[in-house]
Enzyme design. Structure first.
Site, PDB file in Angstrom:
ATOM      1  N   LYS A 183      18.428  -2.259   6.277  1.00 41.07           N
ATOM      2  CA  LYS A 183      18.203  -0.810   6.283  1.00 41.07           C
ATOM      3  C   LYS A 183      18.832  -0.162   7.502  1.00 41.07           C
ATOM      4  O   LYS A 183      19.425   0.896   7.412  1.00 41.07           O
ATOM      5  CB  LYS A 183      16.702  -0.533   6.282  1.00 41.07           C
ATOM      6  CG  LYS A 183      16.180  -0.179   4.894  1.00 41.07           C
ATOM      7  CD  LYS A 183      14.761   0.343   4.979  1.00 41.07           C
ATOM      8  CE  LYS A 183      14.082   0.178   3.627  1.00 41.07           C
ATOM      9  NZ  LYS A 183      12.668  -0.037   3.730  1.00 41.07           N
TER      10      LYS A 183
ATOM     11  N   GLU B 174      -2.106  -9.096   5.546  1.00 39.65           N
ATOM     12  CA  GLU B 174      -1.485  -7.810   5.828  1.00 39.65           C
ATOM     13  C   GLU B 174      -2.552  -6.739   6.003  1.00 39.65           C
ATOM     14  O   GLU B 174      -3.711  -6.931   5.645  1.00 39.65           O
ATOM     15  CB  GLU B 174      -0.553  -7.446   4.669  1.00 39.65           C
ATOM     16  CG  GLU B 174       0.618  -8.407   4.570  1.00 39.65           C
ATOM     17  CD  GLU B 174       1.520  -8.114   3.379  1.00 39.65           C
ATOM     18  OE1 GLU B 174       1.758  -6.939   3.095  1.00 39.65           O
ATOM     19  OE2 GLU B 174       1.977  -9.086   2.762  1.00 39.65           O
TER      20      GLU B 174
ATOM     21  N   GLY C  60       5.257 -18.620   6.544  1.00 42.29           N
ATOM     22  CA  GLY C  60       5.791 -18.754   7.898  1.00 42.29           C
ATOM     23  C   GLY C  60       7.294 -18.693   7.848  1.00 42.29           C
ATOM     24  O   GLY C  60       7.909 -19.075   6.860  1.00 42.29           O
TER      25      GLY C  60
ATOM     26  N   VAL D 127       7.573 -20.102  -3.896  1.00 41.68           N
ATOM     27  CA  VAL D 127       6.229 -20.690  -4.058  1.00 41.68           C
ATOM     28  C   VAL D 127       5.975 -21.688  -2.942  1.00 41.68           C
ATOM     29  O   VAL D 127       6.801 -22.564  -2.691  1.00 41.68           O
ATOM     30  CB  VAL D 127       6.073 -21.417  -5.412  1.00 41.68           C
ATOM     31  CG1 VAL D 127       4.680 -22.038  -5.522  1.00 41.68           C
ATOM     32  CG2 VAL D 127       6.307 -20.479  -6.563  1.00 41.68           C
TER      33      VAL D 127
ATOM     34  N   LYS E 108       9.080 -13.876  -4.849  1.00 37.54           N
ATOM     35  CA  LYS E 108       8.206 -14.429  -5.904  1.00 37.54           C
ATOM     36  C   LYS E 108       7.874 -13.406  -6.972  1.00 37.54           C
ATOM     37  O   LYS E 108       7.773 -13.735  -8.138  1.00 37.54           O
ATOM     38  CB  LYS E 108       6.925 -15.010  -5.309  1.00 37.54           C
ATOM     39  CG  LYS E 108       6.133 -14.050  -4.504  1.00 37.54           C
ATOM     40  CD  LYS E 108       4.909 -14.689  -3.876  1.00 37.54           C
ATOM     41  CE  LYS E 108       4.399 -13.776  -2.792  1.00 37.54           C
ATOM     42  NZ  LYS E 108       4.973 -14.044  -1.481  1.00 37.54           N
TER      43      LYS E 108
ATOM     44  N   LYS F 273       2.802 -16.789  -8.374  1.00 38.77           N
ATOM     45  CA  LYS F 273       3.200 -18.165  -8.107  1.00 38.77           C
ATOM     46  C   LYS F 273       2.862 -19.078  -9.266  1.00 38.77           C
ATOM     47  O   LYS F 273       3.627 -19.982  -9.602  1.00 38.77           O
ATOM     48  CB  LYS F 273       2.541 -18.639  -6.810  1.00 38.77           C
ATOM     49  CG  LYS F 273       3.152 -17.958  -5.581  1.00 38.77           C
ATOM     50  CD  LYS F 273       2.305 -18.130  -4.346  1.00 38.77           C
ATOM     51  CE  LYS F 273       2.965 -17.499  -3.126  1.00 38.77           C
ATOM     52  NZ  LYS F 273       2.029 -17.410  -1.987  1.00 38.77           N
TER      53      LYS F 273
ATOM     54  N   ILE G 218       6.715 -26.371   0.952  1.00 40.58           N
ATOM     55  CA  ILE G 218       6.592 -27.555   0.094  1.00 40.58           C
ATOM     56  C   ILE G 218       7.686 -27.528  -0.963  1.00 40.58           C
ATOM     57  O   ILE G 218       7.825 -26.539  -1.669  1.00 40.58           O
ATOM     58  CB  ILE G 218       5.220 -27.598  -0.615  1.00 40.58           C
ATOM     59  CG1 ILE G 218       4.097 -27.156   0.324  1.00 40.58           C
ATOM     60  CG2 ILE G 218       4.951 -28.972  -1.187  1.00 40.58           C
ATOM     61  CD1 ILE G 218       2.763 -26.991  -0.387  1.00 40.58           C
TER      62      ILE G 218
END
Lengths: 415, 415
Positions: B45, B191, B303, B133, B106, B206, B137
């Site tokens: 932006k 949030e 993260g 997702v 997602k 997910k 992992i």
């Protein structure tokens, strides 16, 4: 439709599982990959033996390994016969004949992995061995592929189902080591001669394979100090439980600078550690890496179908490479510029038990008891040293505690 | 050395993480793949904003998405801006321009996954979304590749870190829902407006993505009944603990014949279930399949670096395909010949709590109390129905228990 000709060495539990899965997945594989597998020849000791395989196709058995590895039409050899010398020779020959190889042979890969990897690289063929560690868990693929941009710093795992079953049964059923081992044998989870499992030999093989992929380093198994589970007593198991710990058969490798610190043996695991809840014949591997922190992978460690499924994953990986004319991208290369040391050389926290302890504190010298009161949780015959002890401090403490009259067992603690 | 030109849309938390990992792994990637990545343009932006990126290379920022997706030299577009409509349009355009796409979005994949997969297939480009997702992992890769010859029958997961953190904190700290949510917000795990997390919207996305890969079926999110965690009380958490259960925010999908039974909401998990020990912001997915039985995959769910690492895995997968001139083998195609239904339509066992219950059993009619005594463990205000109840029986029981004066919460039990 492309036909890929496959040869197999051995047709025991894993081999039969592979044939079953190939038969079951035939249509799906044809549809998604446009490939049909032709199992051309299977070398077995007794080719005329009647086998109870529920397979619709005709199978061609042979008594000679050479008939498989020297057949020019065979592109991929699956080795599931599980010996060391014979398999090593056969796989070398297959590779020099230009065939890609898939093996479930952990002993072979643990001892000869780097040599075979190099040979496969030189001859531009694939060498895959997902089934050699933790049967049903795609841990090698994860280490090899998904973590390529990440730096692995440590591995902790429960990779021997037999040992884990025995220690789990000792805890759950309050049974002795001998009773639990017998139960494992009667359920088919332990062999008649279970020495490779209970003495940690099998676990050491697997740690070496994991270490080849995670750190590019094949562990020197002759120098590795390992401990089996045969010395674990009910007293240890119960004492651990009192202090919120569970005794588990672990393999550990931690990289610090250019040194790999390893351990194969029973450890005491705090309840909140995921390994504390891995029970029975289940396997689990925790991977610590720079970007991800800790990730864990759990599943069945053995069994015909789980192990066969890993062989199938390898077969599809190799097949994709053949279709792409990109053979020769086997699991990671190994590099050997790393030192090795026992994890016990690092300061660790310990769980200690005094076996044949009568509750008479006088056996512990007053100074030591004062020391213990400062650094450990004392609970009759169980001691949880929550301060880091150097190897020397640990040795001094255990001999002081033993005081010539009792046996001290010690377990490194995993938080 | 081959140079691969990459464009990026967005440069927030995940984008910065990707740049960091690319910078850190540059040498290793060059060595092992013979590839150098040139981050050609990054659309943001505010292209002139000062960014605290610790990167040695010069980066070229642009304010226009079109400058990235229409640049003919760019081969791979990484979308990490995280909007729905704008990202959908941009990715469609990038794909029709012949670029492979990696996204961490997602919402987009949950809602438009099948359409984008089809488009990528038509234009022979790759579309990968491992980061969408369970951040760190490699669960999508596992579902897609290692289980290809296996039949997945069920998935159970904790895939929303915020909800799991809140319920974990309520249990561990004995704090209220509101206090725990505030704590999550102050730690950056929730949030300011946490509605997507706590109401199960994020988890439903997910589940849809997992289901696309595991069952070839994209879940109809408009019809999916989901439950958030905002109704979970301290009374529920404590009551569960008394009965050896832990309340966890779950997603479940089970295939039975041609029907997929789904659940998004809090469930009560027995201690021995691996999900009971997945705490804080950790994610975990249990996969049940024909050959393997149950395998589990756990790690950080979010993260910057873990998510960025998944983007990197995708980047390397796409790059290998480019090197092999084999672009167009994205994650599984979806097929939609499967019905959908709520898991609650199947007979289940339940954990029930009576909130605002005063201990006065008279509130429960005598007949119902007799019934309860037969099928449940009664412990003041907590009931554990260990017999399977149909949906109708469950409704009947809860309304009888409520009896107009109390509020009944119910949680399906996972063994």
């Amino acid at each position: 439709m492309t036909t890929i000709s496959v040869g197999m060495l051995g047709c025991g539990t894993v081999g039969s599982g592979v044939l079953t899965l190939l038969n079951r997945g035939d249509n799906q594989i044809s549809e998604s990959l446009g490939v049909h597998f032709n199992i051309k020849k299977i070398a077995v000791k007794h080719p005329d033996k009647k086998r109870g395989l529920n397979i619709t196709k005709d199978l061609s058995f042979t008594g000679e390994i050479e008939n498989v590895i020297n057949d020019p039409s065979i592109q991929i050899v699956i080795e599931v016969m599980g010996t060391l010398d014979q398999a090593y020779k056969a796989i070398q020959q297959a590779i020099t004949n230009g065939k890609s190889v898939i093996t479930a042979n952990k002993e072979l890969i643990a001892l000869k992995g780097p040599q075979l990897t190099k040979l496969a690289h030189d001859y531009h063929v694939d060498l895959y061995y997902e089934a050699s560690v933790a049967g049903g868990i795609p841990i090698l693929r994860v280490l090899n592929e998904s973590l390529i941009t990440d730096q692995i710093t440590g591995l902790t795992g429960i990779v021997n189902g037999t040992s884990n079953f025995v220690l789990s049964a000792m805890k759950t059923d309050h049974s002795s080591y001998e009773e639990s081992l017998k139960q494992a044998q009667s359920l088919g989870y332990a062999e008649a001669n279970p020495i490779k499992d209970i003495e940690g030999i099998d676990a050491a093989y697997k740690l070496s394979i994991l270490s080849q992929l995670a750190f590019g380093h094949s562990i020197n198994l002759k120098q590795l100090k390992r401990k089996g589970i045969e010395g674990v007593t009910s007293n240890d198991i119960n004492g651990a439980e009192v202090l919120g710990l569970t005794i588990k058969p672990a393999v550990i490798a931690r990289q610090k600078d250019h040194e790999l610190f390893t351990l194969v043996g029973p450890v005491a695991v705090y309840k909140q550690n995921p390994l504390a809840n891995v029970n029975g014949v289940e396997n689990s591997v925790l991977v610590t890496s720079t970007a991800l922190g800790t990730t864990s992978y759990s599943g069945p460690g053995a069994g015909s179908e789980p192990t066969a499924n890993s062989v199938m994953s390898d077969l599809l990986a190799v097949t994709k490479h053949i279709l792409l004319e990109q053979i020769g991208t086997s699991f990671n290369k190994t590099t050997d510029d790393i030192g090795e040391s026992s994890l016990m050389n690092l300061p660790l926290t310990y769980f200690l038990t005094l076996n044949s302890f009568t509750g008479d504190e006088a056996k512990i010298s007053p100074e030591n008891y004062e020391f213990l009161k400062q650094v450990v949780k004392v609970n009759h015959a169980y001691f949880c040293v929550t301060k880091l002890l150097t190897k020397e401090q640990k040795n001094e403490l255990t001999s002081a505690l033993a005081n010539g009259v009792t046996e001290v067992h010690f377990y490194p603690i995993l938080k």
